[in-house]
Structure formats: C-alpha cells, structure tokens
Design a protein around this motif. Structure first.
Motif, PDB file in Angstrom:
ATOM      1  N   SER A 256      -6.245   3.506  -2.186  1.00  0.00           N
ATOM      2  CA  SER A 256      -5.820   4.814  -2.677  1.00  0.00           C
ATOM      3  C   SER A 256      -4.330   5.087  -2.494  1.00  0.00           C
ATOM      4  O   SER A 256      -3.735   5.824  -3.289  1.00  0.00           O
ATOM      5  N   ALA A 257      -3.711   4.523  -1.461  1.00  0.00           N
ATOM      6  CA  ALA A 257      -2.279   4.778  -1.250  1.00  0.00           C
ATOM      7  C   ALA A 257      -1.453   4.169  -2.381  1.00  0.00           C
ATOM      8  O   ALA A 257      -0.603   4.839  -2.975  1.00  0.00           O
ATOM      9  N   GLY A 258      -1.698   2.915  -2.695  1.00  0.00           N
ATOM     10  CA  GLY A 258      -0.993   2.283  -3.808  1.00  0.00           C
ATOM     11  C   GLY A 258      -1.300   2.962  -5.127  1.00  0.00           C
ATOM     12  O   GLY A 258      -0.424   3.124  -5.989  1.00  0.00           O
ATOM     13  N   GLY A 259      -2.561   3.385  -5.303  1.00  0.00           N
ATOM     14  CA  GLY A 259      -2.941   4.104  -6.512  1.00  0.00           C
ATOM     15  C   GLY A 259      -2.224   5.436  -6.622  1.00  0.00           C
ATOM     16  O   GLY A 259      -1.771   5.832  -7.706  1.00  0.00           O
ATOM     17  N   THR A 260      -2.084   6.130  -5.495  1.00  0.00           N
ATOM     18  CA  THR A 260      -1.372   7.413  -5.492  1.00  0.00           C
ATOM     19  C   THR A 260       0.112   7.209  -5.778  1.00  0.00           C
ATOM     20  O   THR A 260       0.746   8.026  -6.446  1.00  0.00           O
ATOM     21  N   GLY A 261       0.667   6.099  -5.280  1.00  0.00           N
ATOM     22  CA  GLY A 261       2.048   5.775  -5.601  1.00  0.00           C
ATOM     23  C   GLY A 261       2.242   5.582  -7.098  1.00  0.00           C
ATOM     24  O   GLY A 261       3.214   6.083  -7.684  1.00  0.00           O
ATOM     25  N   CYS A 262       1.309   4.881  -7.725  1.00  0.00           N
ATOM     26  CA  CYS A 262       1.376   4.688  -9.187  1.00  0.00           C
ATOM     27  C   CYS A 262       1.211   6.017  -9.917  1.00  0.00           C
ATOM     28  O   CYS A 262       1.837   6.237 -10.959  1.00  0.00           O
TER      29      CYS A 262
END
Length: 198
Positions: free
Chosen positions: A133-139
């Motif tokens: 979710s962290a990388g997804g939120t960054g995107c």
C-alpha cells in the motif's frame, strides 16, 4: 501481450503478491504470525539486523480481503501510473516512495514514541507491517498530476481528506503515517510528467 508490454512491472508485483498469498495461505485464511514477524517490516527488524524486510514486506498479505485489496491497488493505481509513464519510472517511484515512507514512519513516528516510553510506541516498534500500500499510495500521489486541470484541485482535496479521515475511523498509526508520507513523496516526485517511455 499488450499488457505485458505496457505494464510489466505492475504484472510482476501483482503476480508475486497473488502467488505468495496462495503459497503462504493468505488467500485461504490467515498468514502465520511467525512469517509476518520474520518477513514483514518494523523498527524491530532494523534493530535485529534484517533491513531486507523493508522489501520482502511488500509481497506479503494477511488474509483474503487484504490479498484482494493489494492486487486491486497494484492493478489499478500502479498499473495506471505505469501505463502513463513507463515501467522504469513506475518502478523507481513505487520503490522510492515505499522504502522512504516506511523509514520515515519508523524513524520519525515510531522511534520517538518508543523512546518516550509510550505503550503505543512499544507496540508499533515490535510489530511488523506488510503489503504494497505504501508504494501504491506513492503512485496515487504522482497520478494526481495527471488529473485534468479543472478536476485536479477537487480530486486532490478528496484524496487528502481520505488520508486524514481514515485514521480517525479505522486507526492504524504506523500505516497511517506511512501512507501520508508516501502520498506526499509521490506527489512531490511525480510533479514532472514525462512522455510515455514504452
């Protein structure tokens, strides 16, 4: 074949999460706590000399609903960002925001609370976070720059409000801090909108 050419990074992450969910049992029930503690990421992993868990944690899920959530986030948000900017930039932004937001949440939120002797700080320092979710939120933060001008302010406001309200309704202090850092990092790093790379 078209998808593999357009979003290879997304497909690799998607397949890895799903495959591990099947192999480790998350799809059928719950991930064994020992696996989550050993391969998930938390401040205790840094103390124990296991910094690699900051990467392995991305591919783990806890239960069927989380598997569905992670593959949805990766397939839609990361996939759309990769489609727009190419796999190299998507890979770089995903991992940069994921790794930095986890470190920032650990060192700027969890560690001070732990040093202050709070129960919350101790609990968070000894627990492990998993998921993409962290990388997804960054995107997601980077994608805000691709919203048409007339809608961008409203959409950005709604996304920010969600990340403010969610911790009140369904609090998870470490993950909440991580997502706020990731969103800000993604927005900042995604300000430059390149031509499609592939």
């Amino acid at each position: 074949m078209l998808l593999w050419r357009k979003i290879p990074f997304t497909l690799v992450i998607f397949a890895s999460i799903l495959l591990l969910g099947i192999v480790l049992g998350s799809v059928r029930g719950y991930l064994a706590p020992a696996i989550e503690q050993q391969w998930g990421f938390g401040l205790h992993n840094l103390w124990d000399g296991r910094p690699y868990t900051i990467v392995t944690s991305v591919f783990l899920t806890r239960r069927p609903f989380m598997v569905l959530g992670m593959v949805t986030v990766v397939g839609s948000i990361v996939g759309l960002y990769e489609w727009l900017v190419g796999w190299r930039r998507a890979l770089l932004l995903f991992w940069t925001t994921d790794l930095l937001s986890k470190l920032m949440a650990s060192l700027l939120v969890v560690w001070p609370l732990y040093l202050a002797g709070t129960e919350m700080g101790r609990s968070m320092a000894l627990s492990s976070d998993i998921g993409a979710s962290a990388g997804g939120t960054g995107c997601l933060g980077a994608l805000l720059h691709y919203v048409p001008d007339r809608y961008r302010r409203v959409v950005t406001l709604l996304v920010v409000l969600y990340h403010i309200i969610r911790p009140i309704v369904y609090p998870d202090p470490y993950a909440d801090a991580m997502h706020i850092f990731a969103l800000a990092l993604g927005w900042y790093l995604g300000r430059y909108r390149p031509h499609i790379l592939n």
